[in-house]
Design an enzyme around this catalytic site. Structure first.
Site, short mmCIF file in Angstrom:
data_model
loop_
_atom_site.label_atom_id
_atom_site.label_comp_id
_atom_site.label_asym_id
_atom_site.label_seq_id
_atom_site.Cartn_x
_atom_site.Cartn_y
_atom_site.Cartn_z
N GLU A 82 25.84 90.91 29.59
CA GLU A 82 26.54 91.87 29.10
C GLU A 82 27.92 91.06 28.15
O GLU A 82 28.53 92.06 27.82
CB GLU A 82 27.08 92.61 30.35
CG GLU A 82 25.86 93.66 30.91
CD GLU A 82 26.34 94.51 32.11
OE1 GLU A 82 27.41 94.05 32.53
OE2 GLU A 82 25.59 95.39 32.32
N GLU A 113 14.34 79.92 46.69
CA GLU A 113 15.64 79.54 46.86
C GLU A 113 16.03 78.49 48.16
O GLU A 113 17.10 78.36 48.51
CB GLU A 113 16.17 80.99 47.44
CG GLU A 113 15.50 81.27 48.99
CD GLU A 113 16.34 82.79 49.52
OE1 GLU A 113 16.61 82.62 50.57
OE2 GLU A 113 15.91 83.97 48.84
#
Length: 320
Positions: A82, A113
């Site tokens: 963004e 992870e």
């Protein structure tokens, strides 16, 4: 080990979650979400320190890099994505990395992870350096992928920021600054995409918005460095130019076109009566700060005007 994490604990307020009506569900979730604001506010000083460092590093050619797994990684990618349309920043300036690669944005990559070495590899691939800031995002504060990333970042001299939602987290020992908004147990036990995710998004909004404000990407609360890449943003750009120049919409649109869609260039050009290229030079001299550009030229004009007034006064006195 998970049982010791507050984000994994059962929330007494939602123990009968499956017996609630839709309206009761909404009210309960909303009441719990309201706790995020206070949790983030408690970390104001750490967030402010982080913003200062990020802005300084970005202004000297460094990057802001987010790294995380699952929801944490996705939120980092979202915030990074963004920045270019909002602040006209280079896409390489704010970068998001997620365990398992970009495909993990849409589909969980099992086991990614849990690897500390994978994070180092991912950071080597983007040439992480001592000029950069790495924000390791891990709600639990113990995700191996994120801890490995922070360890590697410190080994190359990058500034490290840890973002977690559990007070006693390993992440604290791996970062130069730790931001720990403790939101408490989730409405749905262990579903950290809820309050923890909300608090994380709030912090990331502050980090990038705060840093970009310090870098001169705004004028007041106006988004003067946006990239007008679609019709909505083009209309916003035109509206901002209208606001700061008092031009009619069609005149603002024409001015923007002349200035290649650059809002700050258009405003500087019009307000100071200079060409777009001259406006760019002035903005470059103030490191892109529109207010500084307009005020510095205003002071110069004021001094010139005062000088003329003094000379005129001297001539007038001489005639008496």
């Amino acid at each position: 080990m998970l049982e010791h994490l507050t984000t994994e604990a059962r929330n007494p307020a939602s123990e009968h979650l499956d017996s609630l009506t839709p309206l009761e569900l909404v009210r309960l979730i909303n009441e719990e979400d309201a706790k995020c604001t206070a949790a983030v506010a408690d970390q104001a000083e750490q967030i402010a320190k982080s913003i200062e460092v990020i802005a300084h590093r970005l202004s000297h050619g460094g990057r802001l890099i987010y790294i995380g797994a699952g929801t944490s990684g996705r939120l980092g990618l979202l915030d990074a994505a963004e920045c270019p349309p909002t602040f006209r920043s280079d896409p390489s300036q704010v970068v998001g990395i997620i365990a398992g690669g970009h495909s993990a944005m849409f589909k969980a990559v099992e086991g990614a992870e849990d690897s500390q070495t994978l994070a180092e590899q991912d950071l080597r691939n983007i040439n992480l350096s001592s000029d950069d800031v790495l924000v390791g995002i891990a709600t639990s504060g113990r995700t191996p992928y994120v801890l490995g990333g922070l360890d590697y970042a410190r080994s190359v001299g990058a500034y490290t920021i840890g973002l977690a939602c559990n007070r006693d987290s390993l992440l604290r020992t791996r970062a130069d600054v730790s931001i720990i908004p403790v939101v408490g147990p989730e409405v749905l036990s262990g579903s950290t995409r809820m309050k923890a995710g909300t608090a994380t998004k709030m912090v990331l909004n502050m980090l990038t918005t705060g840093a970009m404000v310090l870098l001169g990407k705004t004028y007041g609360n106006l988004m003067v460095d946006l990239n007008a890449s679609n019709s909505k943003l083009l209309e916003r750009a035109k509206r901002i130019v209208c606001t700061l120049t008092e031009l009619a919409p069609e005149q603002a649109a024409s001015l923007l076109e002349t200035c290649n869609g650059e809002v700050k260039t258009a405003i500087t050009s019009y307000r100071l009566g200079v060409t777009p290229d001259e406006a760019r030079v002035i903005l470059h001299a103030t490191n892109g700060h529109l207010r500084a550009a307009l005020e510095s030229m205003g002071r110069l004009a004021g001094r010139s005007s005062n000088g003329r007034a003094a000379n005129n006064g001297h001539s007038s006195n001489g005639n008496h």
